[in-house]
Every structure is written in structure tokens, then in C-alpha cells.
Design an enzyme around this catalytic site. Structure first.
Site, mmCIF file in Angstrom:
data_model
loop_
_atom_site.group_PDB
_atom_site.id
_atom_site.type_symbol
_atom_site.label_atom_id
_atom_site.label_comp_id
_atom_site.label_asym_id
_atom_site.label_seq_id
_atom_site.Cartn_x
_atom_site.Cartn_y
_atom_site.Cartn_z
ATOM 1 N N GLU A 182 0.823 -1.221 0.000
ATOM 2 C CA GLU A 182 0.000 0.000 0.000
ATOM 3 C C GLU A 182 0.858 1.274 0.000
ATOM 4 O O GLU A 182 0.369 2.350 0.347
ATOM 5 C CB GLU A 182 -0.949 0.018 1.212
ATOM 6 N N HIS A 238 -2.339 2.441 8.280
ATOM 7 C CA HIS A 238 -3.424 1.669 7.671
ATOM 8 C C HIS A 238 -3.756 0.539 8.640
ATOM 9 O O HIS A 238 -2.891 -0.275 8.948
ATOM 10 C CB HIS A 238 -2.998 1.113 6.317
ATOM 11 N N HIS A 267 -6.698 -2.458 10.371
ATOM 12 C CA HIS A 267 -7.834 -3.345 10.117
ATOM 13 C C HIS A 267 -8.669 -3.424 11.401
ATOM 14 O O HIS A 267 -9.137 -4.482 11.783
ATOM 15 C CB HIS A 267 -7.326 -4.743 9.717
ATOM 16 N N HIS A 302 -12.516 -3.376 3.973
ATOM 17 C CA HIS A 302 -11.075 -3.522 4.178
ATOM 18 C C HIS A 302 -10.643 -3.030 5.545
ATOM 19 O O HIS A 302 -10.241 -3.823 6.402
ATOM 20 C CB HIS A 302 -10.359 -2.756 3.055
#
Lengths: 213, 212
Positions: free
Chosen positions: A75, A94, A96, A157
Site C-alpha cells: 500500500e 493503515h 484493520h 477492508h
């Protein structure tokens, strides 16, 4: 920030990401801006607990060039795009994280925030349309949806949380998690009529409505 | 690995599971494959006192209804026999998993880490009215090409190549069950396209699972 300092910070922050339950195993990624042309990011596919500062990758913001045999996070394009479009941002996470991931999988495309959460993150958090991880479509989708906010939800996501420093980015992530859980409970209250909803009553409603499907 | 190393490995893994809340101590059920033997915790270490390790020989496993090892250990043995990719099996009774076990049905792919690590969907198996060998057969079928299965009204069985992998499977399964439940309040769920879900599962199995 110099490169060794940036590598140390990203490595330490990767462990923090895991310890705070924002990611499992090798998922998610984290970076910080080193200078106007480079950022440091976690490598691809290695568990955070096994990383050392020397494993962190230095990537060019403008063309994603990097040195060495290990690949940076898949990413990296999203991180680079954010550093290019938001000069005040020095940290990108980023995650989750669970509640944000639930909301990212729903049909509501905007999460309205109030009060302190709005002040920290932004007033309306967008959910970017789904795209396969590591693709240009995901980069475009994420950057469009991020706008001037400090977080964006990636459809099906997780979330991207950004900050003017790493602590700020983590604060955004934790605030987003709480806000997303509150959003779910608020929507649950609307459809069930329960005035003081909590997760226990949500689960009871779910079992009464959907058991034996 | 000698027996004492295996005991240490099993107890360390078990502690990690209870410390992270993946499973409550009273529900702890863990097994670990080493060569062609299955090692499991026969009762919770506190109850047993010695941290004794049970041993079953996977190659000679057979179910005859009178085996003193119990249904769960027989089930684990059968899974190890049929799935060479799994070396650790754990039970998880986290809150969203338990609700999904009670609701029944199938957990769809709503999150891409779920599709990668757990499978393109996870099934809830209603096996309680079946005799042992038929129940095991039904569970094995539901587990095909997946790393987890939910047993109706009970718990999830999560598998991995090692403890960290099994733990991650349980964490991601819990998150996937949470998304399945909570999106019911958000106008429904947007599912990941089946072809993309299979693609992500394939990429994960053949690329990322081989990295350290």
C-alpha cells in the site's frame, strides 16, 4: 526527521499497532515522512514482532523507488499519495480495526461524526469504494474519499488514519474506532427502537431476527 | 522436539490464547501436531496441576464411539489427518463468534483479510444430533479450503500452520462475524465479489503465508 530516527519510530509504532489491537499478524502498514522526497514504511509480509529498524523501507514519495531486495508494503502508493497531497501530514497508519472494518462493509457510504470525534477526524467520514489491495484503483479511491479529513474507511477492508505526527495518527485511529462503534449502535437504535442500545442488546436483536437463516 | 519442549510450546501457546481473550480458560481446547502425533491439553492446566500433555497417534486414529479421548480430540485428530497444512487447532468462544454459532448459516466474505486468512466463507455446522463419525465427516466437509468452522451453538475451530497463525485466524474470524452481525444495522452488507475473494485467498496461500 533523519532516516534512522524515522526507521526507529516506524518500527516501534508497528508493535504499537499490534498491541492496541488495530491489526493482526502482517496486516496493515505504517509510515512516516522522512523529508520532502522520502518516507519510511514497514516492509511487506513480515510480522511486526519480528521487525527491526533496519528492516524498514525508505521509499521515494514521487516515484515509489526503493533500494534493496525486500519490498515495501503493497500500500505504499496510498501513503505516497497522501504525503504528496497533504504536506502537513507526517504519519500514515493503515489499520484493520474491528468496528471501523464493520462499518466499511456496510451500505452506508458516509459516517457523520459529532463533537470531539468531528474535531479530531472531520465531520463526515467517507467510505471509499472497494478495490483490491495494492491496486491503483484503491489509491485513487482512498485519496478521493479522504479529502481534508484525517481518516477514511476503505470499503470491505479497514481504515487509513493520518496525522501531523505519529501520536496524532494513533489518536485518530482510536477515536475512529469509538466513533464507528457508536455509529453502529446509533443505527441499531433507529431500526430497533431501543433507546439505550449496547452490544448485548444488538446481539439479542440479531439472534431474534436472523437465527435459523 | 522433545516432550518437555512440546509441553512448553503447548502451554505457552495456550496462555497466549487466554491472555488475548481468544478463548476463556474454561473453554480452552488446543492441539498441536508434531510429526505424526497430536499433542493436546487434556484438561485445563490448572485443574490437572501437572500441565499434562495428551498424545494421540494421528496415523492410527479411528473412531469407535468408546475412545476415552473424547469427541473433540477425535475431531482434532481427524482434521490433522485430512489437512496437512494445519498444525495447530484452537477453539474460540469470542462474543461475535458465539452469536454466529447460535444464529447458524454461513459467514460471507465481507472483509478482505477474512477472505485471505480464513476462507471465502465460513460455515456453521449443525452436528449435535449426528453420531460421532457422521458429525466429524460433516465438519471436515465444511472446513474444506478454509481455516475455520463454526459448530452450532458451541464454538469455532480455527486452524493454522503455527500458534500465531491459528491466533490470527481466530482474531480475523471474530472480526468477520462482527461485521456480518453489525452490517445488519447499516442497510445490509456489501459482499466482496466471489472471484476476487478466491483470488485474494489464493494470493495469500501461495505468496504471503510463505513470508516470515
Amino acid at each position: 526527521m533523519d532516516i534512522p530516527g524515522a526507521k526507529e519510530l516506524v518500527c516501534r509504532s508497528g508493535l504499537r499497532l499490534q498491541e492496541q489491537g488495530l491489526v493482526a499478524r502482517t496486516w496493515g502498514n505504517i509510515s512516516c515522512r522522512a523529508d520532502e522526497n522520502r518516507f519510511v514504511i514497514t516492509p511487506s509480509g513480515i510480522t511486526y514482532s519480528r521487525l527491526t529498524p533496519d528492516d524498514m523501507m525508505v521509499v521515494n514519495i514521487h516515484d515509489l523507488a526503493f533500494a534493496g531486495n525486500t519490498k515495501p508494503s503493497s500500500e505504499s502508493g496510498v501513503h505516497a499519495g497522501i504525503y504528496q497531497s497533504r504536506p502537513e501530514i507526517t504519519a500514515v497508519i493503515h489499520t484493520h480495526q474491528a468496528a471501523a472494518s464493520s462499518v466499511s462493509a456496510g451500505r452506508e457510504r458516509v459516517v457523520p461524526l459529532k463533537g470531539e470525534a468531528a474535531a479530531i477526524i472531520g465531520h463526515n467520514i467517507n467510505i471509499a469504494g472497494y478495490a483490491l489491495p495494492g491496486t491503483r484503483k484503491l489509491i485513487r479511491s482512498a485519496l478521493n474519499a479522504l479529502g481534508n479529513n484525517y481518516a477514511v474507511l476503505l470499503g470491505n477492508h479497514g481504515a487509513i488514519c493520518i496525522g501531523t505526527d505519529m501520536d496524532h495518527a494513533f489518536k485518530v485511529a482510536m477515536t475512529l474506532e469509538t466513533a464507528c462503534q457508536e455509529f453502529v449502535l446509533e443505527r441499531f437504535s433507529r431500526i430497533s427502537g431501543i433507546r439505550h442500545p449496547d452490544l448485548t442488546s444488538l446481539h439479542e436483536w440479531y439472534l431474534n431476527t436472523y437465527s435459523g437463516r | 522436539m522433545d516432550q518437555s519442549t512440546i509441553r512448553e510450546h503447548l502451554l505457552t501457546g495456550s496462555k497466549k490464547l487466554t491472555d488475548t481473550g481468544i478463548v476463556s480458560a474454561r473453554s480452552l481446547s488446543v492441539s498441536f501436531r508434531h510429526k505424526d502425533k497430536m499433542f493436546f491439553v487434556p484438561v485445563t492446566p490448572e485443574q490437572d496441576g501437572s500441565g499434562a500433555i495428551g498424545v494421540m497417534d494421528i496415523a492410527r486414529f479411528s473412531y469407535d464411539g468408546n475412545d476415552p479421548a473424547g469427541f473433540e480430540n477425535q475431531l482434532h485428530c481427524a482434521i490433522f489427518k485430512h489437512r496437512r497444512d494445519l498444525n495447530v487447532l484452537i477453539h474460540s468462544d469470542q462474543v461475535n463468534i458465539l452469536t454466529s454459532c447460535r444464529a447458524g448459516g454461513t459467514i460471507p466474505p465481507l472483509l478482505d483479510d477474512f477472505a485471505q486468512l480464513v476462507g471465502v466463507s465460513v460455515n456453521v455446522v449443525d452436528d449435535q444430533s449426528l453420531p460421532g463419525d457422521k458429525a466429524i465427516s460433516k465438519i471436515l466437509h465444511a472446513l474444506k479450503r478454509r481455516n475455520a468452522v463454526l459448530l452450532s451453538n458451541r464454538f469455532a475451530i480455527c486452524g493454522g500452520k503455527d500458534f500465531d497463525d491459528a491466533l490470527a485466524t481466530a482474531q480475523v474470524l471474530e472480526k468477520g462475524c462482527k461485521a456480518d452481525i453489525e452490517t445488519k444495522c447499516l442497510g445490509g452488507a456489501v459482499r466482496i465479489n466471489k472471484i476476487e475473494a478466491y483470488l485474494m485467498r489464493w494470493v495469500y496461500l501461495f505468496k504471503y503465508s510463505k513470508l516470515k
